[in-house]
Design a protein around this motif. Structure first.
Motif, PDB file in Angstrom:
ATOM      1  N   HIS A  98       7.333  20.897   5.102  1.00  0.00           N
ATOM      2  CA  HIS A  98       7.937  19.530   4.867  1.00  0.00           C
ATOM      3  C   HIS A  98       7.742  19.118   3.426  1.00  0.00           C
ATOM      4  O   HIS A  98       6.379  19.675   2.792  1.00  0.00           O
ATOM      5  CB  HIS A  98       7.272  18.601   5.611  1.00  0.00           C
ATOM      6  N   PRO A  99       8.358  18.266   3.072  1.00  0.00           N
ATOM      7  CA  PRO A  99       8.067  17.857   1.601  1.00  0.00           C
ATOM      8  C   PRO A  99       6.810  17.040   1.498  1.00  0.00           C
ATOM      9  O   PRO A  99       6.357  16.336   2.710  1.00  0.00           O
ATOM     10  CB  PRO A  99       9.282  16.827   1.128  1.00  0.00           C
ATOM     11  N   SER A 100       6.295  16.472   0.429  1.00  0.00           N
ATOM     12  CA  SER A 100       5.362  15.319   0.221  1.00  0.00           C
ATOM     13  C   SER A 100       5.886  14.192   0.984  1.00  0.00           C
ATOM     14  O   SER A 100       7.062  13.640   1.173  1.00  0.00           O
ATOM     15  CB  SER A 100       4.891  15.131  -0.913  1.00  0.00           C
ATOM     16  N   VAL A 101       5.175  13.478   1.656  1.00  0.00           N
ATOM     17  CA  VAL A 101       5.361  12.191   2.338  1.00  0.00           C
ATOM     18  C   VAL A 101       4.555  10.768   1.580  1.00  0.00           C
ATOM     19  O   VAL A 101       3.433  10.991   1.540  1.00  0.00           O
ATOM     20  CB  VAL A 101       5.094  12.119   3.774  1.00  0.00           C
ATOM     21  N   ARG A 102       5.464   9.954   1.263  1.00  0.00           N
ATOM     22  CA  ARG A 102       4.844   8.829   0.465  1.00  0.00           C
ATOM     23  C   ARG A 102       5.104   7.492   1.749  1.00  0.00           C
ATOM     24  O   ARG A 102       6.275   7.232   1.933  1.00  0.00           O
ATOM     25  CB  ARG A 102       5.424   8.486  -0.884  1.00  0.00           C
ATOM     26  N   LEU A 133       0.720  -1.132   0.099  1.00  0.00           N
ATOM     27  CA  LEU A 133       0.053   0.124   0.024  1.00  0.00           C
ATOM     28  C   LEU A 133       0.979   1.329  -0.143  1.00  0.00           C
ATOM     29  O   LEU A 133       1.676   1.400   0.816  1.00  0.00           O
ATOM     30  CB  LEU A 133      -1.055  -0.092   1.114  1.00  0.00           C
ATOM     31  N   GLU A 134       0.706   2.121  -1.033  1.00  0.00           N
ATOM     32  CA  GLU A 134       1.224   3.543  -1.162  1.00  0.00           C
ATOM     33  C   GLU A 134       0.312   4.527  -0.736  1.00  0.00           C
ATOM     34  O   GLU A 134      -0.752   4.799  -1.449  1.00  0.00           O
ATOM     35  CB  GLU A 134       2.065   3.616  -2.410  1.00  0.00           C
ATOM     36  N   LEU A 135       0.574   5.334   0.090  1.00  0.00           N
ATOM     37  CA  LEU A 135      -0.359   6.331   0.550  1.00  0.00           C
ATOM     38  C   LEU A 135       0.610   7.703   0.503  1.00  0.00           C
ATOM     39  O   LEU A 135       1.590   7.871   1.288  1.00  0.00           O
ATOM     40  CB  LEU A 135      -0.966   6.401   1.929  1.00  0.00           C
ATOM     41  N   THR A 136       0.085   8.655  -0.344  1.00  0.00           N
ATOM     42  CA  THR A 136       1.040   9.964  -0.548  1.00  0.00           C
ATOM     43  C   THR A 136       0.133  11.001  -0.116  1.00  0.00           C
ATOM     44  O   THR A 136      -0.910  11.233  -0.266  1.00  0.00           O
ATOM     45  CB  THR A 136       1.386  10.410  -1.908  1.00  0.00           C
ATOM     46  N   TYR A 137       0.832  11.850   0.965  1.00  0.00           N
ATOM     47  CA  TYR A 137       0.282  13.031   1.377  1.00  0.00           C
ATOM     48  C   TYR A 137       1.132  14.324   1.016  1.00  0.00           C
ATOM     49  O   TYR A 137       2.331  14.403   1.224  1.00  0.00           O
ATOM     50  CB  TYR A 137       0.264  13.126   2.928  1.00  0.00           C
ATOM     51  N   ARG A 138       0.386  15.337   0.549  1.00  0.00           N
ATOM     52  CA  ARG A 138       0.992  16.465  -0.217  1.00  0.00           C
ATOM     53  C   ARG A 138       1.756  17.212   0.862  1.00  0.00           C
ATOM     54  O   ARG A 138       1.094  17.420   1.883  1.00  0.00           O
ATOM     55  CB  ARG A 138       0.216  17.226  -1.092  1.00  0.00           C
ATOM     56  N   GLY A 139       2.947  17.736   0.712  1.00  0.00           N
ATOM     57  CA  GLY A 139       3.554  18.531   1.536  1.00  0.00           C
ATOM     58  C   GLY A 139       3.501  20.110   1.232  1.00  0.00           C
ATOM     59  O   GLY A 139       2.851  20.508   0.508  1.00  0.00           O
ATOM     60  N   THR A 140       4.085  20.827   2.117  1.00  0.00           N
ATOM     61  CA  THR A 140       4.252  22.295   1.897  1.00  0.00           C
ATOM     62  C   THR A 140       5.527  22.711   1.185  1.00  0.00           C
ATOM     63  O   THR A 140       5.867  23.898   1.070  1.00  0.00           O
ATOM     64  CB  THR A 140       4.373  22.913   3.274  1.00  0.00           C
ATOM     65  N   ALA A 141       6.305  21.882   0.803  1.00  0.00           N
ATOM     66  CA  ALA A 141       7.744  22.238   0.269  1.00  0.00           C
ATOM     67  C   ALA A 141       8.061  20.963  -1.111  1.00  0.00           C
ATOM     68  O   ALA A 141       7.346  20.032  -1.053  1.00  0.00           O
ATOM     69  CB  ALA A 141       8.659  21.951   0.972  1.00  0.00           C
ATOM     70  N   PRO A 142       8.736  21.222  -1.813  1.00  0.00           N
ATOM     71  CA  PRO A 142       8.983  20.566  -3.070  1.00  0.00           C
ATOM     72  C   PRO A 142       9.607  19.256  -2.638  1.00  0.00           C
ATOM     73  O   PRO A 142      10.252  19.069  -1.729  1.00  0.00           O
ATOM     74  CB  PRO A 142      10.122  21.397  -3.947  1.00  0.00           C
ATOM     75  N   GLY A 143       9.391  18.134  -3.577  1.00  0.00           N
ATOM     76  CA  GLY A 143       9.948  16.847  -3.303  1.00  0.00           C
ATOM     77  C   GLY A 143       9.163  16.086  -2.496  1.00  0.00           C
ATOM     78  O   GLY A 143       8.025  16.383  -1.954  1.00  0.00           O
ATOM     79  N   THR A 144       9.575  14.745  -2.415  1.00  0.00           N
ATOM     80  CA  THR A 144       8.884  13.514  -1.666  1.00  0.00           C
ATOM     81  C   THR A 144       9.797  12.941  -0.778  1.00  0.00           C
ATOM     82  O   THR A 144      11.010  12.447  -1.423  1.00  0.00           O
ATOM     83  CB  THR A 144       8.255  12.798  -2.675  1.00  0.00           C
ATOM     84  N   VAL A 145       9.554  12.586   0.265  1.00  0.00           N
ATOM     85  CA  VAL A 145      10.293  11.471   1.080  1.00  0.00           C
ATOM     86  C   VAL A 145       9.564  10.308   1.254  1.00  0.00           C
ATOM     87  O   VAL A 145       8.207  10.168   1.486  1.00  0.00           O
ATOM     88  CB  VAL A 145      10.375  12.123   2.600  1.00  0.00           C
ATOM     89  N   LEU A 146      10.231   9.357   1.234  1.00  0.00           N
ATOM     90  CA  LEU A 146       9.662   7.965   1.130  1.00  0.00           C
ATOM     91  C   LEU A 146       9.794   7.086   2.326  1.00  0.00           C
ATOM     92  O   LEU A 146      10.830   7.116   3.094  1.00  0.00           O
ATOM     93  CB  LEU A 146      10.198   6.811  -0.047  1.00  0.00           C
ATOM     94  N   ALA A 180      12.566   9.996  -4.985  1.00  0.00           N
ATOM     95  CA  ALA A 180      12.607  10.667  -3.681  1.00  0.00           C
ATOM     96  C   ALA A 180      13.622  11.315  -3.122  1.00  0.00           C
ATOM     97  O   ALA A 180      14.853  11.060  -3.563  1.00  0.00           O
ATOM     98  CB  ALA A 180      12.136   9.565  -2.761  1.00  0.00           C
ATOM     99  N   LEU A 181      13.513  12.288  -2.294  1.00  0.00           N
ATOM    100  CA  LEU A 181      14.519  13.139  -1.786  1.00  0.00           C
ATOM    101  C   LEU A 181      15.547  12.461  -0.874  1.00  0.00           C
ATOM    102  O   LEU A 181      16.746  12.342  -0.820  1.00  0.00           O
ATOM    103  CB  LEU A 181      13.973  14.461  -1.008  1.00  0.00           C
ATOM    104  N   ALA A 182      14.907  11.318  -0.217  1.00  0.00           N
ATOM    105  CA  ALA A 182      15.254  10.322   0.563  1.00  0.00           C
ATOM    106  C   ALA A 182      14.319   9.395   1.177  1.00  0.00           C
ATOM    107  O   ALA A 182      12.991   9.420   0.890  1.00  0.00           O
ATOM    108  CB  ALA A 182      15.765  11.109   2.117  1.00  0.00           C
TER     109      ALA A 182
END
Length: 377
Positions: free
Chosen positions: A135-139, A67-80, A164-166
């Motif tokens: 924070h970036p988006s979180v997946r 299951l992948e759930l992604t929540y949009r952040g307030t800054a660019p990029g995504t953290v997995l 992912a940024l990280a």
């Protein structure tokens, strides 16, 4: 409010979640319970964070779904954020070993490996939101087959980490140290076929497969190298039909751990070259490298330094360590991408009856995740 103040206040609720998640028995080989457990985990995540901005459910076949759930952040990029929800404990273990909090310890099947880390990951995003931190988006990626090598989820982990940024892996720590290096794992089987004969009436007509396997086990054990960080463990042996029969067939199961990627090729050559001294005996080796080694790459080293700076800001020192066990972080590291492992619980006893988590460290580890994610913004 300080991050650490917030996480300490959230501790009772985190422990409530931990109880609920541990009491979802999710053995790697119990598909029905894995399905039930993942649904319940999703419901808790949505209860804390709301409906995700993106959601993908990957079918795992006979294994746990992903299951992948992604929540949009307030800054660019995504953290997995990687968390597996399967455990090594068979369904029904709770009957003799229930979830319990005693003094400063939480115990129960899977509490250390790695359901506390899963809870901390979810609460890290809740903390970022409630504290109003950028924070970036979180997946989130929850997989149910890590304990058996991630056969269904590997491709989805690799794909999810690509942009992912990280990648942050919420496996348990080693006494608080994060894991920046892990060994690669190879799982192999050797089958030896000989010639059956009566051990008393015609002892020289047979070609004993067990005797030949004994030679091969010695060869395999000798292929390990302490200096190179390579271990070869023959953990299973089977063969023969009776003590008065020259065995016609024998097998062994082998676990190989390597710290250096170059060792994979050397060990492959060892398996390819296995022979018995008796020419009537045939030897066949099968298997594969389940996970490549996690060797610290430059992006991961920079990520650790960032985490170390965050911990220093909270007033404690964050250490790094290398371990013999593998995780889903190995896949990400082998692709040259930034990954930090061992962000989960502080405790002990993975895969053992003394498995436990130290309560006092749960707010601290959650704060570390919050601080690191906002630092990546």
């Amino acid at each position: 409010m300080l991050i650490t103040d917030w996480t300490r206040q959230a501790l009772p609720s985190m422990l409530d979640d931990l109880r609920a998640v541990v009491e979802l028995e999710t053995h790697s080989y119990d598909k029905a319970m894995l399905v039930k457990g993942l649904r319940a985990i999703r419901a808790r995540v949505v209860g804390h964070l709301g409906t995700p901005d993106d959601e993908i459910l990957h079918e795992g076949g006979q294994h746990g779904d992903v299951l992948e759930l992604t929540y949009r952040g307030t800054a660019p990029g995504t953290v997995l954020m990687l968390s597996h929800y399967d455990t090594v404990w068979p369904t029904g273990t709770l009957t003799s070993w229930p979830f319990a909090i005693m003094d400063d310890k939480v115990t129960g099947p899977g509490v250390f490996d790695m359901k506390t880390g899963l809870v901390q990951a979810v609460w890290a995003l809740r903390g970022l939101r409630e504290l109003g931190l950028p924070h970036p988006s979180v997946r989130f990626l929850f997989n149910g087959d890590e304990e058996i090598g991630s056969p269904a989820s590997r491709e989805f982990i690799e794909a999810a980490s690509e942009d992912a940024l990280a990648t942050l892996v919420f496996e348990a720590s080693l006494d608080g140290a994060v894991k920046t290096a892990r060994k690669g794992v190879g799982l192999f089987n050797v089958t030896v076929t000989g010639v059956e004969a009566h051990a008393g009436l015609d002892p020289y007509a047979g070609a004993n497969a067990i005797h030949a396997l004994a030679e091969i086990v010695t060869t395999l054990a000798g292929a390990g190298s302490r200096e190179r960080g390579t271990t070869v463990n023959v953990g299973l042996i089977n063969g023969g039909t009776g003590r008065n029969v020259a065995a016609g067939r024998a097998t062994c199961g082998v676990d190989v751990r390597v710290g250096d990627p170059a060792e994979m090729a050397r060990i492959d050559e060892v398996f390819a070259g296995l022979r018995a001294s008796d020419p009537r005996v045939t030897v066949a080796a099968t298997g594969e490298w389940n996970r490549p080694p996690m060797v610290p790459n430059a992006p991961s080293q920079r990520l650790f330094k960032e985490a170390q700076a965050v911990a220093s800001g909270f007033g404690w020192q964050l250490e790094e360590t290398a371990v013999g066990g593998a995780s889903d972080g190995n896949f990400v590291s082998a692709l040259g991408r930034p990954v930090l492992d061992g962000l989960g619980a502080v405790g002990d006893g993975a895969h053992a009856r003394h498995e436990h988590v130290l309560v006092e460290h749960i707010p601290e580890r959650t704060a570390l995740a919050i601080g690191l994610i906002t630092a990546l913004a």
